[in-house]
Design a protein around this motif. Structure first.
Motif, PDB file in Angstrom:
ATOM      1  N   ALA A 121     -10.992 -34.590 -64.686  1.00  0.00           N
ATOM      2  CA  ALA A 121     -10.370 -35.769 -64.651  1.00  0.00           C
ATOM      3  C   ALA A 121     -11.078 -36.029 -63.555  1.00  0.00           C
ATOM      4  O   ALA A 121     -10.995 -35.710 -62.955  1.00  0.00           O
ATOM      5  N   HIS A 122     -11.803 -37.389 -63.154  1.00  0.00           N
ATOM      6  CA  HIS A 122     -12.762 -37.449 -62.375  1.00  0.00           C
ATOM      7  C   HIS A 122     -11.965 -38.208 -61.043  1.00  0.00           C
ATOM      8  O   HIS A 122     -10.740 -39.179 -60.867  1.00  0.00           O
ATOM      9  N   PRO A 123     -11.977 -37.748 -59.421  1.00  0.00           N
ATOM     10  CA  PRO A 123     -11.539 -37.789 -58.744  1.00  0.00           C
ATOM     11  C   PRO A 123     -11.516 -39.692 -58.744  1.00  0.00           C
ATOM     12  O   PRO A 123     -10.413 -39.817 -57.783  1.00  0.00           O
ATOM     13  N   ASN A 124     -12.443 -40.788 -58.633  1.00  0.00           N
ATOM     14  CA  ASN A 124     -12.545 -41.803 -57.812  1.00  0.00           C
ATOM     15  C   ASN A 124     -12.568 -42.662 -59.866  1.00  0.00           C
ATOM     16  O   ASN A 124     -13.554 -41.984 -60.737  1.00  0.00           O
ATOM     17  N   PRO A 125     -11.822 -43.887 -59.754  1.00  0.00           N
ATOM     18  CA  PRO A 125     -12.358 -45.027 -60.408  1.00  0.00           C
ATOM     19  C   PRO A 125     -13.370 -45.247 -60.604  1.00  0.00           C
ATOM     20  O   PRO A 125     -14.581 -44.887 -60.169  1.00  0.00           O
ATOM     21  N   PRO A 126     -13.794 -45.314 -61.746  1.00  0.00           N
ATOM     22  CA  PRO A 126     -15.203 -46.466 -62.524  1.00  0.00           C
ATOM     23  C   PRO A 126     -15.312 -47.712 -61.424  1.00  0.00           C
ATOM     24  O   PRO A 126     -14.471 -48.239 -60.756  1.00  0.00           O
ATOM     25  N   ALA A 127     -16.585 -47.555 -61.302  1.00  0.00           N
ATOM     26  CA  ALA A 127     -17.060 -48.614 -60.066  1.00  0.00           C
ATOM     27  C   ALA A 127     -16.939 -50.226 -60.528  1.00  0.00           C
ATOM     28  O   ALA A 127     -16.987 -50.747 -59.701  1.00  0.00           O
ATOM     29  N   GLY A 128     -16.807 -50.847 -61.521  1.00  0.00           N
ATOM     30  CA  GLY A 128     -16.862 -51.486 -62.655  1.00  0.00           C
ATOM     31  C   GLY A 128     -16.739 -51.247 -64.094  1.00  0.00           C
ATOM     32  O   GLY A 128     -16.439 -50.498 -64.600  1.00  0.00           O
TER      33      GLY A 128
END
Length: 281
Positions: A121-128
């Protein structure tokens, strides 16, 4: 002629007792049972002992015969005991009997094959919202783009079905959304719904998958946290990435199931690699 006076006179006879056999000694007496024993042999006469070797030979043969017969019977009995023991143990008789009152052992756990793990999993959510979904191949649907709350409650409400899932998303605080669609055969529908947190997003995903009545799970296309369901030419899934609920739907004719499956696998693999799931149960 003789006269009656001249007939001879017969007197009573005179008894004459001569010498009678008395109770003198008996020359030979027998046994009380009436059988006479042979006389005692004279001194030096050993003829009664001279029976010959035949007596001992006969006795020896008789003893050997009884010994051989006894050994034969013993051998037969021993073999019988051995055979009975082998039969007893090989037929299960030697096992310890189970207690009829004991509870039966629990059934072994069902071995299920673990689904493959998706990429980390990516550590951060999508920016938009525009960064959440990949673009499906084919002509873009006219409504592709932002999907806000007013549009979902209005003209574009048919994109998220059944309506109970849309109502659930709105009740759980739907913030934003995005729609990527492609026309053609099969038709592609991709939705990204932003919720306040991952728990709210998971509730929307679970309700969407639970509403797919009549569709069966397809493990060969699924990942951990990404359950795929299918019926005919329809393939669908939903998963959670951070606070986003992501829905993918490929719909085609039933007689073109293979084409629908191939298109679904292609777009699913692209999407999972682009934004892997964060909830994997």
């Amino acid at each position: 002629m003789v006269s009656l006076s001249q007939q001879p006179q017969w007197g009573p006879p005179q008894a004459q007792w001569g010498p009678q056999q008395g109770w003198g000694p008996v020359e030979s007496t027998g046994t009380p049972w009436g059988d006479d024993l042979p006389g005692t042999p004279e001194h030096g006469d050993a003829s009664w002992m001279r029976q010959g070797p035949e007596v001992f030979e006969t006795a020896s043969k008789s003893g050997k015969g009884k010994l051989i017969a006894g050994l034969s019977i013993g051998g037969v009995l021993l073999i019988g005991v051995i055979i009975a023991g082998i039969f007893y143990f090989t037929s299960g008789g030697g096992t310890t009997p189970t207690d009829p009152t004991a509870a039966p052992p629990p059934p072994p756990p069902v071995q299920t094959q673990e689904l493959p793990a998706p990429p980390p999993a990516h550590p951060n959510p999508p920016a938009g919202a525009q960064e959440v979904l990949v673009a499906p191949p084919g002509p873009a649907h006219p409504w592709s783009g932002p999907l806000d709350l007013p549009s979902l409650q209005g003209a574009k409400s048919g994109l998220l079905q059944p309506k109970a899932v849309l109502d659930s998303a709105i009740q759980r605080g739907l913030i934003d959304g995005w729609f990527n669609g492609a026309e053609g055969t099969p038709k592609t529908t991709m939705l990204a719904l932003q919720l306040p947190d991952a728990n709210a997003a998971k509730q929307v995903v679970d309700q969407y998958l639970g509403a797919q009545q009549g569709l069966s799970e397809v493990d060969s296309l699924s990942y951990q946290g990404v359950k795929v369901v299918n019926a005919g030419g329809v393939f669908r899934t939903a998963y959670v990435a951070h606070n986003w609920a992501i829905i993918i739907d490929i719909t085609g004719p039933s007689d073109q199931k293979s084409a629908s499956q191939q298109a679904f696998k292609s777009i699913l693999d692209q999407q999972v690699n682009h934004l892997p799931p964060t909830v994997r149960d």
